[in-house]
Design a protein around this motif. Structure first.
Motif, mmCIF file in Angstrom:
data_model
loop_
_atom_site.group_PDB
_atom_site.id
_atom_site.type_symbol
_atom_site.label_atom_id
_atom_site.label_comp_id
_atom_site.label_asym_id
_atom_site.label_seq_id
_atom_site.Cartn_x
_atom_site.Cartn_y
_atom_site.Cartn_z
ATOM 1 N N PHE A 142 0.830 -1.200 0.000
ATOM 2 C CA PHE A 142 0.000 0.000 0.000
ATOM 3 C C PHE A 142 0.864 1.250 0.000
ATOM 4 N N GLY A 143 1.937 1.241 0.788
ATOM 5 C CA GLY A 143 2.840 2.379 0.845
ATOM 6 C C GLY A 143 3.515 2.665 -0.487
ATOM 7 N N ALA A 144 3.683 1.656 -1.308
ATOM 8 C CA ALA A 144 4.290 1.848 -2.627
ATOM 9 C C ALA A 144 3.352 2.606 -3.555
ATOM 10 N N GLU A 145 2.055 2.485 -3.317
ATOM 11 C CA GLU A 145 1.059 3.142 -4.163
ATOM 12 C C GLU A 145 0.743 4.567 -3.713
ATOM 13 N N ALA A 146 1.187 4.943 -2.535
ATOM 14 C CA ALA A 146 0.687 6.159 -1.919
ATOM 15 C C ALA A 146 1.526 7.429 -2.076
ATOM 16 N N PRO A 147 2.610 7.451 -2.824
ATOM 17 C CA PRO A 147 3.331 8.727 -2.900
ATOM 18 C C PRO A 147 2.540 9.760 -3.704
ATOM 19 N N LEU A 148 2.901 11.014 -3.521
ATOM 20 C CA LEU A 148 2.229 12.067 -4.275
ATOM 21 C C LEU A 148 2.518 11.957 -5.767
#
Length: 102
Positions: free
Chosen positions: A72-78
Motif C-alpha cells: 500500500f505504501g508503494a502506491e501512496a506517494p504524491l
C-alpha cells in the motif's frame, strides 16, 4: 494444534503481480492492485481459518499485514510509485514461498 491452511497459491499470484508491476514501470498500478487483492485474500483466508478452528494464525497474519502495508505504501506517494518497495515485497514473497514460511 491445527496446521495452517496453504495460502501459497495466493502468494504465488501476488508475487507474479509484483513482477508484472516491475516490468510495467510506466503503469504498474493495475498489477500492484491485483497483487494487493491476492495478499488481502490470503489474509482473509487465515482470519476465517482462525475463527473456524480457534487456532492461532497471528504470526502469519502479522507477516501478511506487513506485506500489505508495504505494498500500500508503494502506491501512496504524491508522484510516482515506490518500485523499490514492490521489489521488496516480491523478494519477501519469493523467500517465503521457498522456505514454506506460510
Amino acid at each position: 494444534m491445527t496446521e495452517l491452511p496453504s495460502i501459497a497459491p495466493y502468494l504465488e499470484r501476488a508475487r507474479a503481480c509484483m513482477m508484472r508491476a516491475l516490468e510495467e514501470k510506466n503503469d504498474p498500478l493495475s498489477a500492484i492492485g491485483e497483487g494487493m487483492n491476492e495478499l488481502i485474500a490470503a489474509r482473509d483466508r487465515l482470519i476465517a481459518f482462525q475463527r473456524e478452528t480457534g487456532s492461532n494464525a497471528e504470526a502469519a497474519l502479522d507477516r501478511l499485514n506487513q506485506l500489505i502495508s508495504l505494498t500500500f505504501g508503494a502506491e501512496a506517494p504524491l508522484v510516482g510509485v515506490h518500485l523499490d518497495r514492490i521489489e521488496k515485497v516480491r523478494d519477501v514473497l519469493e523467500d517465503d514461498l521457498k522456505s514454506n514460511t506460510f
